[in-house]
Design a protein around this motif. Sequence first.
Motif, PDB file in Angstrom:
ATOM      1  N   UNK A  20       0.830  -1.209   0.000  1.00 20.53           N
ATOM      2  CA  UNK A  20       0.000   0.000   0.000  1.00 20.53           C
ATOM      3  C   UNK A  20       0.854   1.245   0.000  1.00 20.53           C
ATOM      4  N   UNK A  21       1.260   1.693   1.162  1.00 14.03           N
ATOM      5  CA  UNK A  21       2.216   2.799   1.272  1.00 14.03           C
ATOM      6  C   UNK A  21       3.282   2.387   2.277  1.00 14.03           C
ATOM      7  N   UNK A  22       4.508   2.881   2.077  1.00 15.52           N
ATOM      8  CA  UNK A  22       5.587   2.433   2.955  1.00 15.52           C
ATOM      9  C   UNK A  22       5.645   3.259   4.247  1.00 15.52           C
ATOM     10  N   UNK A  23       6.522   2.812   5.140  1.00 17.64           N
ATOM     11  CA  UNK A  23       6.652   3.462   6.431  1.00 17.64           C
ATOM     12  C   UNK A  23       7.100   4.904   6.345  1.00 17.64           C
ATOM     13  N   UNK A  24       7.956   5.214   5.348  1.00 18.18           N
ATOM     14  CA  UNK A  24       8.392   6.601   5.159  1.00 18.18           C
ATOM     15  C   UNK A  24       7.171   7.504   4.929  1.00 18.18           C
ATOM     16  N   UNK A  25       6.290   7.036   4.043  1.00 16.95           N
ATOM     17  CA  UNK A  25       5.122   7.839   3.679  1.00 16.95           C
ATOM     18  C   UNK A  25       4.163   7.984   4.860  1.00 16.95           C
ATOM     19  N   UNK A  26       4.053   6.913   5.670  1.00 15.60           N
ATOM     20  CA  UNK A  26       3.155   6.973   6.821  1.00 15.60           C
ATOM     21  C   UNK A  26       3.566   8.094   7.771  1.00 15.60           C
ATOM     22  N   UNK A  27       4.854   8.149   8.104  1.00 18.17           N
ATOM     23  CA  UNK A  27       5.278   9.175   9.051  1.00 18.17           C
ATOM     24  C   UNK A  27       5.171  10.568   8.426  1.00 18.17           C
ATOM     25  N   UNK A  28       5.467  10.680   7.133  1.00 17.42           N
ATOM     26  CA  UNK A  28       5.347  11.980   6.468  1.00 17.42           C
ATOM     27  C   UNK A  28       3.905  12.484   6.506  1.00 17.42           C
ATOM     28  N   UNK A  29       2.965  11.602   6.163  1.00 16.11           N
ATOM     29  CA  UNK A  29       1.565  12.008   6.114  1.00 16.11           C
ATOM     30  C   UNK A  29       1.004  12.259   7.512  1.00 16.11           C
ATOM     31  N   UNK A  30       1.463  11.467   8.484  1.00 15.49           N
ATOM     32  CA  UNK A  30       1.007  11.673   9.856  1.00 15.49           C
ATOM     33  C   UNK A  30       1.466  13.031  10.378  1.00 15.49           C
ATOM     34  N   UNK A  31       2.719  13.376  10.113  1.00 14.73           N
ATOM     35  CA  UNK A  31       3.240  14.661  10.586  1.00 14.73           C
ATOM     36  C   UNK A  31       2.544  15.815   9.866  1.00 14.73           C
ATOM     37  N   UNK A  32       2.267  15.647   8.583  1.00  9.13           N
ATOM     38  CA  UNK A  32       1.556  16.691   7.838  1.00  9.13           C
ATOM     39  C   UNK A  32       0.156  16.909   8.397  1.00  9.13           C
ATOM     40  N   UNK A  33      -0.435  15.822   8.930  1.00 14.70           N
ATOM     41  CA  UNK A  33      -1.782  15.911   9.494  1.00 14.70           C
ATOM     42  C   UNK A  33      -1.769  16.406  10.936  1.00 14.70           C
ATOM     43  N   UNK A  34      -0.580  16.657  11.465  1.00 13.90           N
ATOM     44  CA  UNK A  34      -0.470  17.182  12.823  1.00 13.90           C
ATOM     45  C   UNK A  34      -0.336  16.131  13.903  1.00 13.90           C
ATOM     46  N   UNK A  35      -0.222  14.853  13.512  1.00 14.22           N
ATOM     47  CA  UNK A  35      -0.058  13.777  14.489  1.00 14.22           C
ATOM     48  C   UNK A  35       1.408  13.703  14.917  1.00 14.22           C
ATOM     49  N   UNK A  36       1.648  13.855  16.222  1.00 15.38           N
ATOM     50  CA  UNK A  36       3.007  13.825  16.744  1.00 15.38           C
ATOM     51  C   UNK A  36       3.296  12.542  17.517  1.00 15.38           C
ATOM     52  N   UNK A  37       2.544  11.495  17.243  1.00 11.49           N
ATOM     53  CA  UNK A  37       2.766  10.212  17.903  1.00 11.49           C
ATOM     54  C   UNK A  37       4.211   9.762  17.735  1.00 11.49           C
ATOM     55  N   UNK A  38       4.907   9.400  18.809  1.00 12.11           N
ATOM     56  CA  UNK A  38       6.279   8.878  18.672  1.00 12.11           C
ATOM     57  C   UNK A  38       6.292   7.641  17.778  1.00 12.11           C
ATOM     58  N   UNK A  39       7.319   7.539  16.939  1.00 11.98           N
ATOM     59  CA  UNK A  39       7.397   6.426  15.985  1.00 11.98           C
ATOM     60  C   UNK A  39       8.761   5.755  16.067  1.00 11.98           C
ATOM     61  N   UNK A  40       8.738   4.425  16.065  1.00 14.25           N
ATOM     62  CA  UNK A  40       9.954   3.629  15.970  1.00 14.25           C
ATOM     63  C   UNK A  40       9.875   2.809  14.684  1.00 14.25           C
ATOM     64  N   UNK A  41      10.907   2.882  13.867  1.00  9.85           N
ATOM     65  CA  UNK A  41      10.966   2.021  12.696  1.00  9.85           C
ATOM     66  C   UNK A  41      11.578   0.681  13.084  1.00  9.85           C
ATOM     67  N   UNK A  42      10.967  -0.394  12.598  1.00 12.73           N
ATOM     68  CA  UNK A  42      11.460  -1.749  12.821  1.00 12.73           C
ATOM     69  C   UNK A  42      11.530  -2.410  11.449  1.00 12.73           C
ATOM     70  N   UNK A  43      12.733  -2.522  10.905  1.00 13.39           N
ATOM     71  CA  UNK A  43      12.858  -2.867   9.487  1.00 13.39           C
ATOM     72  C   UNK A  43      14.155  -3.598   9.183  1.00 13.39           C
TER      73      UNK A  43
END
Length: 229
Positions: free
Chosen positions: A56-79
């Motif tokens: 669908x969409x990768x992890x990079x895009x998820x954090x980019x879109x979340x931050x653009x939407x104002x979501x500041x949830x802490x994120x850990x990449x596991x990859x």
Amino acid sequence: MRLLLVEDQKMAAEYIAKGLTENDFVVDVAGNGIDGLHFLLSNDYDLAILDVMLPGIDGWKIIEMARQAGKQTPIMFLTARDDVEDRVHGLELGAEDYLIKPFSFSELLARTRVILRRQTAQSPAAEEHLLQVSDLTLDLRKHKVFRSGERIELTQKEFLLLSLLMRRSGEVLSRTVLAEQVWDMNFDPETNVIDVAIRRLRSKIDDNFEDKLLHTLRGAGYVLELRKS
């Protein structure tokens, strides 16, 4: 505390979610990037753990879109993407940490706790380890439950079940959701495990008190909220 895990490898997701649940976390799991982004934008999580390579969409895009939407949830990449450039990119996007597969669960758990402690320290007024509904209080750190000042002894499963119901107070939770979150099991509609656990929990937190908190909605599930007698 409530975590989001976005991982498309089913066995890995089940392993991680089971371990986190056994350590008193409530875990929502998404198997692709689109669902993961929807979960992240629709709910409040203490931490999101994301794979990078997702359908669908990768992890990079998820954090980019979340931050653009104002979501500041802490994120850990596991990859499995272990290039230095990838790690730098993930951190530059705003991730709190970057853990490379294969990994040990003990390290994942330790890093998760470090991030959560850091977030708590940044907002010292918030007592995130305490859950309260009416006169019922649950302490996630000390593993203790009180109602009207009276200590209530719970088993590990009862504690996990109550913490989930309290975190989502006022929300009707189906038997399937409870089974997946607390028992990490594929739901068998013929089993009475959830019903038995609910009855035992209700007897401990409600039977000796006038105001009832744990309610059954026939055909829908269970909800924890104050309803005056």
